[in-house]
Design a protein around this motif. Structure first.
Motif, PDB file in Angstrom:
ATOM      1  N   THR A 328       4.438  84.563  -5.530  1.00  9.06           N
ATOM      2  CA  THR A 328       3.733  83.585  -4.688  1.00  9.06           C
ATOM      3  C   THR A 328       3.998  83.855  -3.214  1.00  9.06           C
ATOM      4  N   TRP A 329       5.245  84.168  -2.871  1.00  8.51           N
ATOM      5  CA  TRP A 329       5.612  84.438  -1.477  1.00  8.51           C
ATOM      6  C   TRP A 329       4.874  85.668  -0.936  1.00  8.51           C
ATOM      7  N   GLY A 330       4.611  86.639  -1.804  1.00  9.24           N
ATOM      8  CA  GLY A 330       3.940  87.855  -1.368  1.00  9.24           C
ATOM      9  C   GLY A 330       2.434  87.837  -1.526  1.00  9.24           C
ATOM     10  N   SER A 331       1.862  86.705  -1.911  1.00 10.41           N
ATOM     11  CA  SER A 331       0.412  86.603  -2.087  1.00 10.41           C
ATOM     12  C   SER A 331      -0.258  86.258  -0.759  1.00 10.41           C
ATOM     13  N   SER A 332      -1.151  87.102  -0.308  1.00 11.38           N
ATOM     14  CA  SER A 332      -1.841  86.828   0.964  1.00 11.38           C
ATOM     15  C   SER A 332      -2.679  85.568   0.869  1.00 11.38           C
ATOM     16  N   SER A 333      -3.261  85.298  -0.304  1.00 14.65           N
ATOM     17  CA  SER A 333      -4.057  84.087  -0.471  1.00 14.65           C
ATOM     18  C   SER A 333      -3.175  82.841  -0.347  1.00 14.65           C
ATOM     19  N   ALA A 334      -1.979  82.881  -0.951  1.00 15.00           N
ATOM     20  CA  ALA A 334      -1.075  81.732  -0.849  1.00 15.00           C
ATOM     21  C   ALA A 334      -0.612  81.524   0.577  1.00 15.00           C
ATOM     22  N   VAL A 335      -0.349  82.607   1.310  1.00 10.33           N
ATOM     23  CA  VAL A 335       0.095  82.482   2.699  1.00 10.33           C
ATOM     24  C   VAL A 335      -0.999  81.855   3.554  1.00 10.33           C
ATOM     25  N   LYS A 336      -2.240  82.194   3.280  1.00  6.84           N
ATOM     26  CA  LYS A 336      -3.349  81.676   4.084  1.00  6.84           C
ATOM     27  C   LYS A 336      -3.674  80.218   3.754  1.00  6.84           C
ATOM     28  N   HIS A 337      -3.598  79.858   2.468  1.00  8.37           N
ATOM     29  CA  HIS A 337      -4.144  78.568   2.054  1.00  8.37           C
ATOM     30  C   HIS A 337      -3.107  77.497   1.797  1.00  8.37           C
ATOM     31  N   SER A 338      -1.838  77.832   1.733  1.00  8.04           N
ATOM     32  CA  SER A 338      -0.825  76.804   1.500  1.00  8.04           C
ATOM     33  C   SER A 338      -0.223  76.359   2.821  1.00  8.04           C
ATOM     34  N   PRO A 339       0.183  75.105   2.928  1.00  5.57           N
ATOM     35  CA  PRO A 339       0.730  74.589   4.203  1.00  5.57           C
ATOM     36  C   PRO A 339       2.080  75.210   4.525  1.00  5.57           C
ATOM     37  N   PRO A 340       2.467  75.218   5.799  1.00  3.53           N
ATOM     38  CA  PRO A 340       3.765  75.798   6.182  1.00  3.53           C
ATOM     39  C   PRO A 340       4.943  75.137   5.482  1.00  3.53           C
ATOM     40  N   GLU A 341       4.838  73.837   5.184  1.00  3.86           N
ATOM     41  CA  GLU A 341       5.939  73.160   4.503  1.00  3.86           C
ATOM     42  C   GLU A 341       6.185  73.749   3.115  1.00  3.86           C
ATOM     43  N   GLN A 342       5.101  74.092   2.411  1.00  2.00           N
ATOM     44  CA  GLN A 342       5.273  74.694   1.092  1.00  2.00           C
ATOM     45  C   GLN A 342       5.834  76.106   1.206  1.00  2.00           C
ATOM     46  N   GLN A 343       5.413  76.847   2.234  1.00  2.00           N
ATOM     47  CA  GLN A 343       5.967  78.193   2.433  1.00  2.00           C
ATOM     48  C   GLN A 343       7.468  78.119   2.695  1.00  2.00           C
ATOM     49  N   GLN A 344       7.882  77.152   3.483  1.00  2.00           N
ATOM     50  CA  GLN A 344       9.313  77.006   3.760  1.00  2.00           C
ATOM     51  C   GLN A 344      10.059  76.609   2.488  1.00  2.00           C
ATOM     52  N   TYR A 345       9.470  75.744   1.681  1.00  2.00           N
ATOM     53  CA  TYR A 345      10.083  75.313   0.421  1.00  2.00           C
ATOM     54  C   TYR A 345      10.295  76.506  -0.513  1.00  2.00           C
ATOM     55  N   ILE A 346       9.258  77.341  -0.640  1.00  2.41           N
ATOM     56  CA  ILE A 346       9.370  78.524  -1.502  1.00  2.41           C
ATOM     57  C   ILE A 346      10.394  79.505  -0.941  1.00  2.41           C
ATOM     58  N   SER A 347      10.433  79.652   0.371  1.00  6.01           N
ATOM     59  CA  SER A 347      11.414  80.551   0.981  1.00  6.01           C
ATOM     60  C   SER A 347      12.836  80.077   0.691  1.00  6.01           C
ATOM     61  N   LYS A 348      13.068  78.779   0.787  1.00  6.48           N
ATOM     62  CA  LYS A 348      14.390  78.244   0.459  1.00  6.48           C
ATOM     63  C   LYS A 348      14.747  78.533  -0.993  1.00  6.48           C
ATOM     64  N   ALA A 349      13.790  78.329  -1.895  1.00  5.30           N
ATOM     65  CA  ALA A 349      14.054  78.579  -3.309  1.00  5.30           C
ATOM     66  C   ALA A 349      14.408  80.050  -3.550  1.00  5.30           C
ATOM     67  N   ILE A 350      13.707  80.972  -2.876  1.00  2.00           N
ATOM     68  CA  ILE A 350      14.001  82.400  -3.035  1.00  2.00           C
ATOM     69  C   ILE A 350      15.417  82.710  -2.554  1.00  2.00           C
ATOM     70  N   VAL A 377       6.429  90.610   3.244  1.00  2.00           N
ATOM     71  CA  VAL A 377       6.669  90.607   4.686  1.00  2.00           C
ATOM     72  C   VAL A 377       5.405  91.013   5.440  1.00  2.00           C
ATOM     73  N   LYS A 378       4.589  91.865   4.839  1.00  2.00           N
ATOM     74  CA  LYS A 378       3.320  92.239   5.482  1.00  2.00           C
ATOM     75  C   LYS A 378       2.393  91.023   5.584  1.00  2.00           C
ATOM     76  N   CYS A 379       2.289  90.248   4.500  1.00  2.96           N
ATOM     77  CA  CYS A 379       1.423  89.059   4.524  1.00  2.96           C
ATOM     78  C   CYS A 379       1.899  88.058   5.568  1.00  2.96           C
ATOM     79  N   HIS A 380       3.203  87.885   5.680  1.00  2.00           N
ATOM     80  CA  HIS A 380       3.727  86.894   6.621  1.00  2.00           C
ATOM     81  C   HIS A 380       3.579  87.357   8.063  1.00  2.00           C
TER      82      HIS A 380
END
Length: 816
Positions: A328-350, A377-380
């Motif tokens: 999920t963290w490496g999915s370009s679609s997830a990076v584009k369409h999910s809110p920053p709060e969810q990205q931070q949540y997933i990053s913490k979990a990783i 890292v490329k998607c981000h």
């Protein structure tokens, strides 16, 4: 025993008949019933037939006239009777009360029923019946009555119920009753007797799914934590308690335990291998709480992932969870369409997952981790949002440090703030004894940050303890020439190179001079020279603009970018039309870097702001004006248009005051009026024409976002100009073409354009020339408010809808 049961049946029939013979006869009948129940072995020894008869007798008591019921004795019938029939009859009487048994009396009996612990007796009674295969329909009815008791009472009394029936009081009481029943089950198992825990699990599940996890588990979790610490029988009881919860209620129970447990080791004792045995629990823990939700605290993530890591059977799920999180963290679609709060949540979990990995596990999935890291890292880094880029950098650094313990690791440059330090601290596991129940995230961060100065202090001490070379040895290495006395240069002055005094001399120096000092002096003096010589500047304005656009730093001049930009703004404001035509044409030309294209946009915005301000205001505020406007997302400049809009709204707000009048504001002609179209329309024309090195609708979405924000500012600054209506209509068509763009920064700019258009274009012209477009825009804004994943986009869309509503109200109040 059969004779005792027959005697009880006879006593119940006689007592029901005796209720009609006055209070004295009824009292004698009730005494006979009490004696018959004791002879039969107490309420717990009664069978289904006797319970049914007892229920019929209690219904007769409830329907009997108040004169026929002995004073005080009839209440003891409900409190000493089997708790199941007693509760059912009381709630029936509450639902359809008669004149002889008003609701207030029923509630008083129910309150006494709770205070004397009859709920605990009821739960234990059903657990014993379940071991003997009792009626499931009766158990379901009792389950609904127990969990919904506060609702029944509150609905009947219209909220004027006693405090014991408040949910915040009732469910802790219910939790205490469950602990009492579990204690009896523990004693029964130790004594070799069989009993069932299923009904208690159902009560727990239904209470949690009704949203009462906090109240009931605030009692259960601390007690179970203590009881399971060194007792294997209690651990098995607790495991069975959660395993017997039906699947439809499993999510609420698991989430409640994860939130209330003071640490991962405690959660492991309470849940056991539930995620291995129960598919619903496994889905909740490994999918729903990690990938489908993102509102939980860091403590919940640490409990959850720490729980998976504490048993060999569950560690396979930990590896699986890490792989899905990285996917999920490496999915370009997830990076584009999910809110920053969810990205931070997933990053913490990783990061928490990485902290629990052991060396053999890292070795087995090293290549997968490396591939996921490179893709993610490329998607981000492709994102326009600085927060997302930094999250990618931090996670990539952490993965790199884990998989390359001996070799080189990734290292990025970013701001080290509290958020970054918190993320990095997640790579270090917190010892179980350091976990405090219900510790807020802020306190955890402060404790983690408090450890940092100790590390820094130890490093400083190690540096301070480094051996110092003795004076004798250092003197021996000095060369003999160092004994010479230096010249006194304290009064020497630095020779300053004289800057050119003519514009053409400046062009000559900037294009061909090899004298570095003269080139530096020219760059520093160019802005003031242009403003002092407008006539001479107009003769070579386009040439000078071209030179400044391509000018590169020859020496290390402090603030070179700002100096060049201020000179470009000076040239553009001195000769707006030809220079604006040149810059806007170069924006879509070949062989320009993205940085140069964004420089063009910055210069256009700054020049438009200067032209739209009165001359006296420019003179007064020129020293305080910021030299550089950066429209990057997350920077102060990106919010500049919002500040301007807020000031505009504030200036249009009427206030009536009796205090001293304010000083008259400076006024003057708007110089941007005649040139607004030259700034605006060329920028909006060719956005959909890809070039060999420049594709706004493709990978160059960062520049597209900057362009959209620039158009929003130009639209706002064009208020009261002749071309404002045409600009507004063109801008609305531009917004409509890009409204479904995947990048959140671009969508924020589009919504900013709508705001500027609604503020700048007169309301009458909006409704006269763009009625259909406004209706379609309003519908689109409603969808953005409801469905857009980005919080800023939703907020901007809501502001635009409020602006539209205010325009409607304003037009209604205008007399025809």
């Amino acid at each position: 025993m059969s004779s005792a049961m027959a005697g009880l049946e006879r006593a119940l029939r006689e007592a029901a008949a005796g209720l009609g013979r006055g209070a004295e006869g009824a009292a004698a009948a009730l005494g006979a019933v009490r004696a018959a129940v004791a002879a039969a072995g107490g309420p717990a020894a009664l069978g289904e037939r006797e319970r049914a008869l007892f229920g019929a007798f209690l219904r007769s008591v409830a329907r009997a006239p108040s004169a026929a019921r002995p004073e005080g004795g009839w209440r003891s019938c409900f409190l000493e009777a089997p708790p199941g029939p007693a509760l059912c009859v009381l709630l029936e009487a509450l639902g359809s009360p008669g004149p002889s048994f008003p609701p207030r009396e029923v509630v008083e009996v129910l309150e006494q029923f709770l205070q004397e612990g009859r709920i605990s007796a009821l739960l234990w009674e059903v657990c014993q019946q379940q071991a003997q295969a009792a009626s499931p329909e009766l158990q379901e009815a009792l389950l609904n009555k127990i969990v919904c008791l506060p609702d029944h009472v509150s609905n009947k009394l219209q909220g004027k119920n006693p405090p014991v029936f408040f949910p915040q009081n009732y469910f802790p009481l219910l939790g205490g009753a469950i602990i009492q029943v579990l204690q009896k089950i523990s004693d029964s198992l130790r004594g070799g007797s069989d009993c069932s825990i299923s009904f208690v699990s159902h009560v727990l599940g239904k209470a949690c799914v009704h949203g009462r996890q906090k109240e009931i588990l605030s009692v259960l979790v601390p007690r179970l934590t203590d009881l399971t610490q060194s007792d294997c029988i209690w651990q098995r009881i607790c495991w069975r308690l959660v395993e017997c919860v039906p699947d439809r209620w499993m999510e609420a129970v698991v989430l409640g335990f994860v939130q209330r447990a003071p640490g991962a080791d405690v959660l492991s004792r309470l849940l056991g291998n539930l995620v291995v045995k129960n598919k619903k629990a496994q889905f909740v823990v490994t999918q729903k709480l990690l990938l489908l939700q993102y509102g939980h605290t860091t403590a919940v993530l640490q409990n959850l992932l720490g729980y998976l890591s504490l048993d060999s059977l569950r560690r396979a799920l930990l590896i699986k969870v890490l792989q899905e999180l990285l996917e999920t963290w490496g999915s370009s679609s997830a990076v584009k369409h999910s809110p920053p709060e969810q990205q931070q949540y997933i990053s913490k979990a990783i990061l928490i997952c990485l902290s629990h990995l052991k060396e053999p596990e890292i070795e087995s999935c090293r290549q997968e981790l490396l591939a996921s890291m490179m893709e993610g890292v490329k998607c981000h880094l492709d994102s326009n949002l600085p927060q997302i880029r930094r999250l990618g950098m931090i996670v990539a650094e952490s993965i790199s440090a884990k998989i390359n313990t001996d070799g080189p690791v990734l290292k990025f440059q970013y701001e080290e703030d509290d958020e970054a330090r918190e993320l990095k601290s997640l790579l270090v596991q917190t010892p179980p004894f350091c976990v405090v129940p219900n510790l807020p995230d802020d306190d955890r961060n402060e404790k983690a940050d408090a450890a940092l100065p100790l590390v820094l202090e130890s490093k400083n001490k190690s540096h301070a303890a480094a051996p110092v070379m003795p004076d004798e040895e250092s003197d021996a290495e000095l060369d003999s020439d160092d004994d010479l006395i230096p010249y006194d240069m304290s009064e020497d002055k630095e020779l300053k190179t004289k800057a050119p005094v003519y514009i053409r001399d400046c062009i000559e120096v900037l294009t061909g001079s090899e004298d570095v000092d003269k080139w530096e002096a020219t760059v520093k003096a160019l802005e003031s020279l242009v403003r002092k010589n407008p006539a001479a500047t107009r003769e070579v304005s386009v040439e000078l603009a071209k030179i400044l656009l391509h000018l590169e730093e020859k020496t290390c001049i402090e603030g070179f970018v700002e100096l060049r930009q201020r000179a470009q703004v000076a040239v553009l404001t001195t000769d707006p039309i030809p220079v604006a035509k040149y810059l806007t044409s170069q924006f879509y030309s070949l062989n320009y870097s993205l940085r140069q294209r964004m420089d063009i946009l910055d210069v256009l915005v700054l020049a438009a702001q200067e032209l739209s301000c009165p001359k006296s205001w420019k003179t007064k505020h020129s020293a305080a004006q910021k030299p550089c406007t950066q429209l990057l997302p997350g920077s102060d400049g990106s919010k500049d248009w919002r500040r301007i809009v807020d000031e505009r709204i504030k200036s249009k707000t009427r206030r009536f005051a009796t205090g001293p009048s304010q000083a008259e504001l400076a006024s003057g002609p708007n110089e941007f009026n005649s040139v607004a179209g030259h700034f605006f329309f060329p920028l909006i024309q060719h956005f959909d024409r890809p070039l060999t090195t420049f594709d706004l609708l493709g990978e160059d979405h960062l520049v597209l976002g900057r362009l959209v924000h620039t158009l929003a500012i130009l639209m706002y600054l064009a208020v009261h100009t002749v071309a404002v209506a045409a600009m507004g209509k063109a801008l609305l068509e531009f917004v409509w073409a890009l409204r479904f763009h995947t990048d959140s920064y671009v969508r924020q700019g589009l919504l900013s354009c709508v705001s500027s258009m609604l503020i700048s274009v007169p309301a009458e012209q909006l409704l006269e020339d763009m009625t259909e477009e406004l209706l379609e825009t309003q519908s689109w804004l409603g969808d953005v408010v409801e469905k857009d994943p980005d919080g800023d986009c939703r907020r901007l869309a809501l502001q635009n809808l409020l602006l539209m509503e205010n325009l409607k109200k304003k037009l209604r109040t205008v007399p025809s």
